[in-house]
Design an enzyme around this catalytic site. Structure first.
Site, PDB file in Angstrom:
ATOM      1  N   SER A  69       0.829  -1.217   0.000  1.00 16.02           N
ATOM      2  CA  SER A  69       0.000   0.000   0.000  1.00 16.02           C
ATOM      3  C   SER A  69       0.864   1.269   0.000  1.00 16.02           C
ATOM      4  O   SER A  69       1.125   1.835  -1.063  1.00 16.02           O
ATOM      5  CB  SER A  69      -0.988  -0.017   1.165  1.00 16.02           C
ATOM      6  OG  SER A  69      -0.344  -0.010   2.413  1.00 16.02           O
TER       7      SER A  69
ATOM      8  N   ASP B 230       6.537  -3.981  -0.989  1.00 16.38           N
ATOM      9  CA  ASP B 230       6.683  -3.340  -2.302  1.00 16.38           C
ATOM     10  C   ASP B 230       6.852  -1.827  -2.177  1.00 16.38           C
ATOM     11  O   ASP B 230       7.245  -1.163  -3.127  1.00 16.38           O
ATOM     12  CB  ASP B 230       5.417  -3.647  -3.130  1.00 16.38           C
ATOM     13  CG  ASP B 230       5.513  -3.187  -4.575  1.00 16.38           C
ATOM     14  OD1 ASP B 230       6.550  -3.472  -5.211  1.00 16.38           O
ATOM     15  OD2 ASP B 230       4.567  -2.550  -5.075  1.00 16.38           O
TER      16      ASP B 230
ATOM     17  N   HIS C 178       8.433  -1.131  -5.689  1.00 13.98           N
ATOM     18  CA  HIS C 178       7.175  -0.419  -5.962  1.00 13.98           C
ATOM     19  C   HIS C 178       6.650  -0.716  -7.374  1.00 13.98           C
ATOM     20  O   HIS C 178       6.413   0.192  -8.174  1.00 13.98           O
ATOM     21  CB  HIS C 178       7.354   1.088  -5.766  1.00 13.98           C
ATOM     22  CG  HIS C 178       6.052   1.790  -5.446  1.00 13.98           C
ATOM     23  ND1 HIS C 178       5.967   2.874  -4.633  1.00 13.98           N
ATOM     24  CD2 HIS C 178       4.772   1.534  -5.834  1.00 13.98           C
ATOM     25  CE1 HIS C 178       4.707   3.282  -4.543  1.00 13.98           C
ATOM     26  NE2 HIS C 178       3.956   2.472  -5.269  1.00 13.98           N
ATOM     27  N   ILE C 179       6.459  -1.994  -7.624  1.00 17.34           N
ATOM     28  CA  ILE C 179       6.021  -2.419  -8.963  1.00 17.34           C
ATOM     29  C   ILE C 179       4.624  -3.032  -8.948  1.00 17.34           C
ATOM     30  O   ILE C 179       4.191  -3.600  -9.947  1.00 17.34           O
ATOM     31  CB  ILE C 179       7.000  -3.464  -9.558  1.00 17.34           C
ATOM     32  CG1 ILE C 179       7.273  -4.564  -8.532  1.00 17.34           C
ATOM     33  CG2 ILE C 179       8.283  -2.806 -10.051  1.00 17.34           C
ATOM     34  CD1 ILE C 179       7.745  -5.849  -9.122  1.00 17.34           C
ATOM     35  N   GLY C 180       3.934  -2.904  -7.799  1.00 15.42           N
ATOM     36  CA  GLY C 180       2.598  -3.517  -7.703  1.00 15.42           C
ATOM     37  C   GLY C 180       1.716  -3.162  -8.883  1.00 15.42           C
ATOM     38  O   GLY C 180       1.032  -4.013  -9.450  1.00 15.42           O
TER      39      GLY C 180
ATOM     40  N   GLU D  58      11.875   6.014  -0.968  1.00 14.70           N
ATOM     41  CA  GLU D  58      12.153   5.241  -2.174  1.00 14.70           C
ATOM     42  C   GLU D  58      13.082   6.054  -3.073  1.00 14.70           C
ATOM     43  O   GLU D  58      12.960   7.282  -3.135  1.00 14.70           O
ATOM     44  CB  GLU D  58      10.846   4.922  -2.900  1.00 14.70           C
ATOM     45  CG  GLU D  58       9.925   4.049  -2.048  1.00 14.70           C
ATOM     46  CD  GLU D  58       8.585   3.708  -2.719  1.00 14.70           C
ATOM     47  OE1 GLU D  58       8.332   4.199  -3.843  1.00 14.70           O
ATOM     48  OE2 GLU D  58       7.813   2.956  -2.117  1.00 14.70           O
TER      49      GLU D  58
END
Ligand code: NAI
Length: 409
Positions: free
Chosen positions: A239, A264, A292-294, A269
């Site tokens: 999330s 993720d 962070h590829i969700g 970041e």
């Protein structure tokens, strides 16, 4: 700023930046609009120079749109942010200038849900360590600690767009689903609503977070909440990085309080692929880290292209603003048999009375009227007889409360 923009479609000038998906380019070209599409972003000065006669602007997340740029955009009808967030656009300034801003907040819902399902199976099977071992020449065939997901309980925290998709997919795998949400949410399938956060954390074999990143959810999973979880449970966060205390999570993983985690999103970041990524969760067993590829799939990109281009086209053609982040939301029928006037005004007492008086004096019959307000602006849509448009447009333009007026015919 007042202007009328009803003219042939080829005169609608569209500027798309940042290499938008070809499907978005096709959509506006099929519509007959004049398109200029560029691969790169534009800086403020370039944009100020380019935007003067643009009607529709499409960007992703790298082009900032401050008020200064919007004030230069004398003909701008709408902005399409072909991404999820709109923090880089001054949406309040756009609102005050009568310019709706559209985005695509849910185009990648399915993509995130699929990653979560992959994470769940990988964690239950200890797959990440097995794969890494095999690459390093190890041959560990042990079944110990490797379990099926069937019959296990998934706890979903935040049962919105993504949480619900995960719920449906997990049940299809034979999992039991419990969820907790601060809002009333209808359970999908056989999912069970938990009494509170603690109830989910105490009963789930794997927990997945799908809440927004707000001040309320900041640090909602800390040492205290982790202590409520079953021993050996798995934990997934796709999330927002702000939701979890990573030091507490690390401690629970190192001490084997938790069986593994998949993360993720992180509080900090890297800005680009050239920057180094660092987190307290690196180098731990059964921990899956993804950058962070969700939501990063080809389908999601295509969906974003289709969705935002569609919103821009609908707004241009019939005035619909559904999905605008800074504007009254209205879904309107196509314009048939009438002319349609789209009037954006300051939402102050008495303005409607003035507008209605103008129509009364001009003896114009209004076939349909819709009014929606949002904060300090009002959006009034009137379908009127075809003969009367020019005269009333002039009168509407002269009203001091008018922000923008446009006629569709
Ligand atoms: P959504 O707005 O549809 O659902 C969020 C749900 O969380 C709502 O039902 C809301 O009532 C609930 N909620 C809010 N505060 C809560 C709390 N304190 N406790 C329990 N429930 C609470 O959002 P959506 O689209 O499902 O996205 C969920 C999250 O996923 C967001 O943080 C979003 O930024 C993130 N996301 C991450 C992506 C990635 O690439 N990893 C891609 C897309 C979204």
């Amino acid at each position: 700023m007042i202007h009328k923009t009803s003219f042939p479609k080829e005169k609608i000038k569209v500027l798309f930046l940042e290499g938008l998906h070809p499907i978005a380019l096709d959509r506006v070209q099929d519509e007959g609009f004049s398109l200029e599409a560029r691969k790169g972003a534009m800086d403020e000065q370039e944009l100020m120079d380019a935007i003067g006669d643009i009607h529709l602007l499409g960007i992703r997340s790298k082009t900032a749109i401050p008020e200064k740029v919007l004030r230069k955009a004398k003909r701008l009808l709408a902005v399409g942010a072909f991404c999820i967030g709109t923090n880089h656009v001054d949406v309040d300034a756009a609102k005050s200038l009568g310019v709706p801003v559209f985005n695509a907040p849910y185009s990648n819902t399915r993509s995130v849900a699929e990653l979560v399902i992959a994470d769940i199976i990988m964690l239950f099977r200890g797959l990440y360590d097995k794969v890494r071992g095999a690459h390093e020449g190890k041959w560990d065939k042990s079944a110990s600690g490797s379990i099926e997901v069937r019959g296990k309980t998934l706890g979903i925290i935040g049962y919105g767009h993504i949480g619900r998709q995960v719920s449906v997919l997990a049940e299809a795998l034979g999992m039991r689903v419990m969820f907790f949400d601060v809002a009333d949410r209808l359970a999908m399938g056989n999912a069970v609503r938990a009494a509170d956060l603690r109830d989910v954390l105490e009963h789930a074999d794997v927990i997945t977070l799908h809440v927004p990143g707000t001040p309320d959810t900041k640090g909602m999973i800390r040492a205290e909440q982790i202590a409520w979880m079953k021993k050996g449970a798995f934990f997934i966060n796709t999330s927002r990085g702000s939701v979890v205390d990573l030091e507490a999570l690390r401690e629970a993983l190192v001490t084997k309080r938790l069986g593994g985690a998949a993360v993720d999103v992180f509080p900090e970041e890297p800005k680009s692929k050239n920057d180094r990524f660092s987190t307290p969760l690196q180098q731990l067993p059964n921990v899956i880290l993804t950058p962070h590829i969700g939501g990063s799939t080809e389908e999601a990109q295509r969906n974003i292209g289709l969705e935002v281009a569609g919103k821009l086209i609908r707004f241009t053609n019939n005035g619909s603003t559904e999905g605008a982040v800074n504007f009254p939301n209205v879904v309107l029928p196509e314009v048939v048999e009438h002319h349609r006037i789209l009037h954006v005004h300051e939402n102050v007492p008495g303005v409607l009375q003035k507008i209605n008086a103008l129509f009364g004096e001009a003896k114009i019959n209004v076939a349909a009227q819709h009014l929606r307000t949002y904060e300090d602006i009002g959006y009034l849509i009137m379908d009127i007889s075809k003969t009367a448009t020019h005269a009333i447009m002039r009168d509407l333009r002269n009203l001091p409360e008018t922000i923008k007026v446009r006629a569709l015919f």
